[in-house]
Design an enzyme around this catalytic site. Structure first.
Site, PDB file in Angstrom:
ATOM      1  N   GLU A 126       0.845  -1.190   0.000  1.00  0.00           N
ATOM      2  CA  GLU A 126       0.000   0.000   0.000  1.00  0.00           C
ATOM      3  C   GLU A 126       0.883   1.243   0.000  1.00  0.00           C
ATOM      4  O   GLU A 126       1.754   1.392   0.872  1.00  0.00           O
ATOM      5  CB  GLU A 126      -0.901   0.031   1.234  1.00  0.00           C
ATOM      6  CG  GLU A 126      -1.982  -1.021   1.260  1.00  0.00           C
ATOM      7  CD  GLU A 126      -2.949  -0.809   2.423  1.00  0.00           C
ATOM      8  OE1 GLU A 126      -4.149  -1.029   2.235  1.00  0.00           O
ATOM      9  OE2 GLU A 126      -2.499  -0.421   3.525  1.00  0.00           O
ATOM     10  N   CYS A 127       0.684   2.135  -0.956  1.00  0.00           N
ATOM     11  CA  CYS A 127       1.374   3.423  -1.034  1.00  0.00           C
ATOM     12  C   CYS A 127       2.894   3.231  -0.938  1.00  0.00           C
ATOM     13  O   CYS A 127       3.510   2.758  -1.880  1.00  0.00           O
ATOM     14  CB  CYS A 127       0.848   4.379   0.032  1.00  0.00           C
ATOM     15  SG  CYS A 127       1.183   6.121  -0.330  1.00  0.00           S
ATOM     16  N   GLY A 128       3.512   3.569   0.192  1.00  0.00           N
ATOM     17  CA  GLY A 128       4.957   3.390   0.297  1.00  0.00           C
ATOM     18  C   GLY A 128       5.382   1.957   0.083  1.00  0.00           C
ATOM     19  O   GLY A 128       6.419   1.685  -0.531  1.00  0.00           O
TER      20      GLY A 128
END
Length: 436
Positions: free
Chosen positions: A327-329
């Site tokens: 997720e994201c990073g």
């Protein structure tokens, strides 16, 4: 029954978090059991709440969650003496289009639960106008009740007197006024506050905030203004499917953005969670059947992550036979490369073809509704997932099969589709809930 309040303000940056932490610790110091919540999609503040109260805090979100989910989550306050919910942004700030049970505004939660609002007002650069703002907030929406006001960053006793008189004239209680106090400023970075777990002195800072607020705010009057609240029975629990039975979760300063209610829901469904640290060059538990890479701050540690060959090779080996989701990073670290703010490119794990850059920062912020075009851990193709995206990275390349059709809160399709390649999947949004 618990004394319940929502801490809100006209805008961000006024002092909601500091006042919430200070009140929670001050009442805890008096021997009261305090439960905190966070309204809206913020995964940083709950850790500060836990540091202040000794109890886990979770998010409640009217755009992403239905009323049954919210009722289930707030029931954790049934054994508390005081319940404090910290709002996000301004009291009525949400998105234009209604979500599951509201627009994501703090006012939605206040009205839904019947909890009065303790308003934090920063009257810097004004005096009587602060009363007009408070009165406007009080009268803007029927069903949202204002308990009173705490003034923050007052310039002088004369300034405080002018504002107090004006608020009294419009019938709004003032519970206290805080002069400027640099010693309780919480450090910030580009995605919000520096995380509680990264601040060795966080306990002392919260203690000082509690002492300072107890000196300037009538804590007894604030409690008297609160609603007497009893949790209502909730027929449904959280609508969250764990991504696997045994979950290897990346967890360190670079990977820490995960909603507490998600982890609790996974465990409640019988899943086991083992943590590992990519920054310490650790690898996922070999006995796990799925690996979850949360968001965080990989851009601040990109060089170190790129140098950790054991972590990278171990993650690749894991993904050869089992699912890995970022997720994201975490999604960015699953990609080929990450360019940092100085323009230096760092090789990532290469499980996906994603290339991102912080050299030219551009904010991506908002709720997301994703319709999965392919399965990801815990969810089948066709599932509708609600989440929130907040990052400053720019996509240089996203060549893999799109994972989903992703819409913003207005219904517009956005370019951050997520990716799928083999056993690896990733999204830029952080999952909050699946539509029932």
């Amino acid at each position: 029954m618990a004394a319940s309040l929502i801490i809100s303000a006209p805008a961000s940056g006024v002092g909601k978090t500091t006042l919430t932490l200070a009140l929670a610790r001050a009442w805890r110091n008096r021997g009261l059991n305090v439960q905190c919540f966070k309204s809206g999609p913020d995964y940083i503040d709950p850790a500060f709440h836990a540091a202040a109260t000794g109890r886990a805090s979770v998010n409640v979100d009217s755009w992403a969650m239905d009323r049954a989910t919210i009722a289930h989550l707030v029931n954790r306050g049934m054994d508390a003496d005081v319940v404090l919910a910290e709002g996000s942004m301004g009291l009525f700030d949400g998105v234009a289009a209604r979500g599951v049970s509201g627009t994501g505004a703090t006012a939605d939660i206040a009205e839904m639960l019947g909890w009065p609002v303790l308003l934090v007002i920063d009257p810097s650069g004004q005096a009587q106008t602060a009363a007009a703002i408070a009165a406007g907030l009080r009268d803007y929406r029927a069903g949202v009740r204002l308990a009173g006001v705490v003034l923050n960053r007052v310039a002088s006793p004369r300034h405080e007197d002018l504002v107090r008189r004006a608020l009294t004239d419009v019938g709004i209680a003032v519970f206290g006024a805080l002069p400027r106090h640099a010693e309780i400023n919480l450090p910030k970075r580009h995605l919000g506050l520096v995380q509680a777990e990264e601040q060795a002195e966080i306990g002392k800072l919260i203690d000082e905030a509690a002492r300072f607020v107890a000196e300037h705010v009538d804590l007894d009057a604030v409690l008297r203004s609160a609603a007497s609240w009893s949790p209502q029975p909730s027929a449904n629990g959280l609508n969250v499917t764990p991504p696997g039975q045994r979950i290897a979760l990346a967890r360190d300063a670079a990977f820490s953005f995960v909603y507490p209610h998600m982890l609790e829901a996974w465990r409640a469904a019988g899943a086991e969670i083992s943590t590992f640290s990519p920054l310490a060059d650790e690898v996922p538990d070999a006995s796990a059947d799925v690996c979850w890479m949360p968001g965080g701050y990989p851009e601040l540690h990109a060089g170190r992550l790129a140098a950790n060959a054991r972590f990278a090779s171990g993650l690749r080996a894991f993904a050869a036979t089992r699912p890995v989701h970022g997720e994201c990073g975490g999604y960015m670290v699953l990609g080929e490369g990450l360019t940092d703010a100085e323009g230096v490119r760092h090789e990532m794990t290469g499980l996906l073809g994603l290339k991102t850059s912080f050299a030219k920062r551009r904010m991506h912020l908002g709720y997301r509704l994703a319709e999965l075009a392919a399965p990801m851990p815990g969810h089948q193709a066709g599932a509708r997932l609600r989440g929130h995206e907040f990052h400053y990275s720019t996509i240089l390349a996203q060549p893999d099969t799109p994972l989903a059709v992703v819409h913003d809160a207005t219904g517009a399709v956005i370019a951050e589709t997520g990716s799928r390649r083999g056993q690896a999947t990733g999204t830029f949004f952080h999952l909050i809930a699946e539509d029932r």
